[in-house]
Design a protein around this motif. Structure first.
Motif, PDB file in Angstrom:
ATOM      1  N   VAL A 170      -0.596  60.503 -18.511  1.00 58.70           N
ATOM      2  CA  VAL A 170       0.512  61.440 -18.329  1.00 58.70           C
ATOM      3  C   VAL A 170       0.955  61.369 -16.870  1.00 58.70           C
ATOM      4  O   VAL A 170       0.120  61.439 -15.963  1.00 58.70           O
ATOM      5  CB  VAL A 170       0.091  62.871 -18.688  1.00 58.70           C
ATOM      6  CG1 VAL A 170       1.218  63.860 -18.400  1.00 58.70           C
ATOM      7  CG2 VAL A 170      -0.319  62.952 -20.158  1.00 58.70           C
ATOM      8  N   PHE A 227       2.121  71.238 -22.352  1.00 62.80           N
ATOM      9  CA  PHE A 227       1.821  72.539 -21.764  1.00 62.80           C
ATOM     10  C   PHE A 227       2.121  72.498 -20.273  1.00 62.80           C
ATOM     11  O   PHE A 227       1.914  71.484 -19.616  1.00 62.80           O
ATOM     12  CB  PHE A 227       0.346  72.888 -21.966  1.00 62.80           C
ATOM     13  CG  PHE A 227      -0.097  72.911 -23.409  1.00 62.80           C
ATOM     14  CD1 PHE A 227      -0.538  71.755 -24.031  1.00 62.80           C
ATOM     15  CD2 PHE A 227      -0.076  74.090 -24.142  1.00 62.80           C
ATOM     16  CE1 PHE A 227      -0.949  71.766 -25.360  1.00 62.80           C
ATOM     17  CE2 PHE A 227      -0.483  74.110 -25.462  1.00 62.80           C
ATOM     18  CZ  PHE A 227      -0.913  72.948 -26.071  1.00 62.80           C
ATOM     19  N   TYR A 258       1.287  74.431 -16.624  1.00 63.22           N
ATOM     20  CA  TYR A 258       0.376  75.329 -15.930  1.00 63.22           C
ATOM     21  C   TYR A 258       0.829  75.482 -14.479  1.00 63.22           C
ATOM     22  O   TYR A 258       1.473  74.610 -13.910  1.00 63.22           O
ATOM     23  CB  TYR A 258      -1.048  74.770 -15.915  1.00 63.22           C
ATOM     24  CG  TYR A 258      -1.684  74.598 -17.279  1.00 63.22           C
ATOM     25  CD1 TYR A 258      -1.455  73.447 -18.024  1.00 63.22           C
ATOM     26  CD2 TYR A 258      -2.518  75.581 -17.811  1.00 63.22           C
ATOM     27  CE1 TYR A 258      -2.041  73.284 -19.281  1.00 63.22           C
ATOM     28  CE2 TYR A 258      -3.109  75.424 -19.053  1.00 63.22           C
ATOM     29  CZ  TYR A 258      -2.859  74.266 -19.775  1.00 63.22           C
ATOM     30  OH  TYR A 258      -3.435  74.115 -21.022  1.00 63.22           O
ATOM     31  N   LEU A 283      -1.774  79.153 -17.726  1.00 59.92           N
ATOM     32  CA  LEU A 283      -0.803  78.609 -18.666  1.00 59.92           C
ATOM     33  C   LEU A 283       0.501  79.371 -18.539  1.00 59.92           C
ATOM     34  O   LEU A 283       0.521  80.608 -18.598  1.00 59.92           O
ATOM     35  CB  LEU A 283      -1.341  78.709 -20.096  1.00 59.92           C
ATOM     36  CG  LEU A 283      -0.425  78.191 -21.196  1.00 59.92           C
ATOM     37  CD1 LEU A 283      -0.234  76.677 -21.067  1.00 59.92           C
ATOM     38  CD2 LEU A 283      -1.007  78.527 -22.563  1.00 59.92           C
ATOM     39  N   MET A 335      -1.958  65.534 -30.587  1.00 59.25           N
ATOM     40  CA  MET A 335      -2.200  66.315 -31.791  1.00 59.25           C
ATOM     41  C   MET A 335      -2.510  65.418 -32.986  1.00 59.25           C
ATOM     42  O   MET A 335      -2.269  65.786 -34.120  1.00 59.25           O
ATOM     43  CB  MET A 335      -0.988  67.197 -32.126  1.00 59.25           C
ATOM     44  CG  MET A 335      -0.743  68.252 -31.091  1.00 59.25           C
ATOM     45  SD  MET A 335      -2.087  69.430 -30.975  1.00 59.25           S
ATOM     46  CE  MET A 335      -1.580  70.442 -29.617  1.00 59.25           C
ATOM     47  N   ALA A 338      -5.261  66.575 -35.502  1.00 58.72           N
ATOM     48  CA  ALA A 338      -5.594  67.894 -34.972  1.00 58.72           C
ATOM     49  C   ALA A 338      -6.547  67.798 -33.792  1.00 58.72           C
ATOM     50  O   ALA A 338      -7.384  68.671 -33.582  1.00 58.72           O
ATOM     51  CB  ALA A 338      -6.169  68.797 -36.048  1.00 58.72           C
ATOM     52  N   SER A 339      -6.436  66.726 -33.008  1.00 62.51           N
ATOM     53  CA  SER A 339      -7.255  66.612 -31.810  1.00 62.51           C
ATOM     54  C   SER A 339      -6.829  67.646 -30.794  1.00 62.51           C
ATOM     55  O   SER A 339      -5.661  67.873 -30.567  1.00 62.51           O
ATOM     56  CB  SER A 339      -7.079  65.209 -31.208  1.00 62.51           C
ATOM     57  OG  SER A 339      -7.672  65.148 -29.933  1.00 62.51           O
ATOM     58  N   TYR A 340      -7.801  68.276 -30.185  1.00 64.49           N
ATOM     59  CA  TYR A 340      -7.491  69.293 -29.200  1.00 64.49           C
ATOM     60  C   TYR A 340      -7.234  68.718 -27.813  1.00 64.49           C
ATOM     61  O   TYR A 340      -6.678  69.378 -26.971  1.00 64.49           O
ATOM     62  CB  TYR A 340      -8.681  70.246 -29.072  1.00 64.49           C
ATOM     63  CG  TYR A 340      -8.923  71.131 -30.261  1.00 64.49           C
ATOM     64  CD1 TYR A 340      -9.676  70.694 -31.343  1.00 64.49           C
ATOM     65  CD2 TYR A 340      -8.418  72.413 -30.279  1.00 64.49           C
ATOM     66  CE1 TYR A 340      -9.915  71.518 -32.416  1.00 64.49           C
ATOM     67  CE2 TYR A 340      -8.663  73.259 -31.353  1.00 64.49           C
ATOM     68  CZ  TYR A 340      -9.413  72.805 -32.414  1.00 64.49           C
ATOM     69  OH  TYR A 340      -9.661  73.631 -33.471  1.00 64.49           O
ATOM     70  N   GLU A 341      -7.698  67.503 -27.575  1.00 66.87           N
ATOM     71  CA  GLU A 341      -7.761  67.045 -26.194  1.00 66.87           C
ATOM     72  C   GLU A 341      -6.391  66.989 -25.549  1.00 66.87           C
ATOM     73  O   GLU A 341      -5.425  66.502 -26.134  1.00 66.87           O
ATOM     74  CB  GLU A 341      -8.421  65.671 -26.108  1.00 66.87           C
ATOM     75  CG  GLU A 341      -8.678  65.246 -24.660  1.00 66.87           C
ATOM     76  CD  GLU A 341      -9.690  64.134 -24.556  1.00 66.87           C
ATOM     77  OE1 GLU A 341     -10.283  63.761 -25.589  1.00 66.87           O
ATOM     78  OE2 GLU A 341      -9.890  63.639 -23.432  1.00 66.87           O
ATOM     79  N   GLN A 342      -6.334  67.508 -24.349  1.00 63.91           N
ATOM     80  CA  GLN A 342      -5.111  67.489 -23.560  1.00 63.91           C
ATOM     81  C   GLN A 342      -5.310  66.558 -22.382  1.00 63.91           C
ATOM     82  O   GLN A 342      -6.375  66.525 -21.781  1.00 63.91           O
ATOM     83  CB  GLN A 342      -4.770  68.891 -23.057  1.00 63.91           C
ATOM     84  CG  GLN A 342      -4.393  69.865 -24.144  1.00 63.91           C
ATOM     85  CD  GLN A 342      -3.992  71.214 -23.591  1.00 63.91           C
ATOM     86  OE1 GLN A 342      -3.554  71.342 -22.457  1.00 63.91           O
ATOM     87  NE2 GLN A 342      -4.150  72.248 -24.415  1.00 63.91           N
ATOM     88  N   PHE A 384      -3.931  65.581 -18.683  1.00 59.14           N
ATOM     89  CA  PHE A 384      -3.199  66.244 -17.609  1.00 59.14           C
ATOM     90  C   PHE A 384      -2.424  65.266 -16.739  1.00 59.14           C
ATOM     91  O   PHE A 384      -2.878  64.144 -16.481  1.00 59.14           O
ATOM     92  CB  PHE A 384      -4.165  67.043 -16.729  1.00 59.14           C
ATOM     93  CG  PHE A 384      -4.626  68.317 -17.374  1.00 59.14           C
ATOM     94  CD1 PHE A 384      -5.706  68.342 -18.225  1.00 59.14           C
ATOM     95  CD2 PHE A 384      -3.942  69.506 -17.137  1.00 59.14           C
ATOM     96  CE1 PHE A 384      -6.115  69.509 -18.838  1.00 59.14           C
ATOM     97  CE2 PHE A 384      -4.347  70.696 -17.744  1.00 59.14           C
ATOM     98  CZ  PHE A 384      -5.428  70.690 -18.597  1.00 59.14           C
ATOM     99  N   GLY A 385      -1.256  65.713 -16.291  1.00 53.77           N
ATOM    100  CA  GLY A 385      -0.516  64.974 -15.287  1.00 53.77           C
ATOM    101  C   GLY A 385      -1.142  65.201 -13.924  1.00 53.77           C
ATOM    102  O   GLY A 385      -2.023  66.064 -13.767  1.00 53.77           O
TER     103      GLY A 385
END
Lengths: 112, 117
Positions: free
Chosen positions: B4, B34, B36, B46, B99, B102-106, B108-109
Motif C-alpha cells: 500500500v 481505512f 487513521y 480510526l 477482504m 473474509a481475511s481480516y488482515e490490513q 498499512f500505507g
C-alpha cells in the motif's frame, strides 16, 4: 463500541529477558486480535495475530495468548534484542465491520 | 505482495487551505480502505471506513464535511482535509484490505505527515 486497553505504557527490559504486554477488550463479538510493531515515523507492521478460535499462537520468539472468557490477550517476546525496541500496539476487530480498534501502545526499550 | 502506498509522504500547508492525500493498493484490489490519524506519541485512531463505490462511514466525532473521503476505484482512496487548521497537523495513515475469503488482515500505507502552519 469496542474499547481496547493496553498495559504497560512503557516497558524497559534487559537484553535477553522476556517482555509481556497485555490488552483487554470490551466487546465479546471481537474475534481477531493482531499485534503491530511501529518504529518512529514508520507504518505499523503486523508481527503476529490470533483469532478467537485459538488460545495461543507462536512464531519464533513471539507468542500471543488469548483468554476469551476474561476478554484479554497478551504478547510475549522472549530473548529480547535491542532491535525489538519500538512501540507495540494491540488491536481488536470483528466480523461485522473488520475495522481495527487499537490499544494505546507500549513503548518497549531493550537495554543492551 | 500486499503493498500500500500513500502520497504525499509529507506536506506543509497554510491554515485555511485544503490538502488531498492518496492511498493506493499496488498489487491487490481493496474493497475496503481505512483512514487513521495518529498524534505524536499516541495510538492510531480510526477516522473512517471507505468502501469502493459507496459513501464512507465515519467514526463518532470525526467531521465528515471536513475530512472528505472518496473511494472511486478498487485501488485508490483519497482523504481531503478541507480548511485545514494547525490542530489538524498529524500523521495520517491508510490501510487496505482485500477482504478475500473474509481475511481480516490490513496492510498499512507509509503514512502522510501533515503540518498546517
Amino acid at each position: 463500541g469496542e474499547n481496547v486497553e493496553q498495559h504497560p505504557s512503557t516497558l524497559s527490559v534487559q537484553e535477553g529477558d522476556s517482555a509481556v504486554i497485555k490488552c483487554t477488550y470490551s466487546d465479546s463479538a471481537s474475534n481477531y486480535f493482531p499485534w503491530y510493531k511501529q518504529e518512529l515515523g514508520k507504518r505499523p507492521q503486523l508481527i503476529i495475530d490470533i483469532r478467537s478460535n485459538v488460545g495461543e499462537k507462536k512464531d519464533q520468539r513471539i507468542a500471543v495468548t488469548l483468554n476469551k472468557t476474561a476478554k484479554h490477550f497478551s504478547l510475549h517476546i522472549t530473548e529480547t534484542q535491542p532491535e525489538d525496541s519500538a512501540v507495540y500496539f494491540c488491536a481488536a476487530s470483528m466480523d461485522s465491520s473488520y475495522k481495527l480498534i487499537f490499544g494505546s501502545g507500549t513503548r518497549l526499550l531493550v537495554r543492551p | 505482495g500486499a503493498v500500500v502506498s500513500q502520497h504525499p509522504s509529507w506536506v506543509i500547508c497554510k491554515s485555511g487551505t485544503s490538502v488531498k492525500i492518496e492511498c493506493r493498493s499496488l498489487d491487490f484490489q481493496a474493497t475496503t480502505m481505512f483512514w487513521y490519524r495518529q498524534f505524536p506519541k499516541q495510538s492510531l485512531m480510526l477516522m473512517a471506513t471507505s468502501n469502493e463505490g459507496s459513501k464512507a462511514t465515519y467514526e463518532q466525532g470525526v467531521e465528515k464535511d471536513k475530512f472528505l473521503i472518496n473511494h472511486a476505484s478498487l485501488t485508490l482512496s483519497t482523504l481531503t482535509v478541507t480548511s485545514a487548521h494547525p490542530e489538524d497537523s498529524s500523521f495520517y495513515i491508510c490501510s487496505a484490505s482485500p477482504m478475500a475469503g473474509a481475511s481480516y488482515e490490513q496492510y498499512f500505507g507509509p503514512g502522510t505527515r501533515l503540518t498546517v502552519t
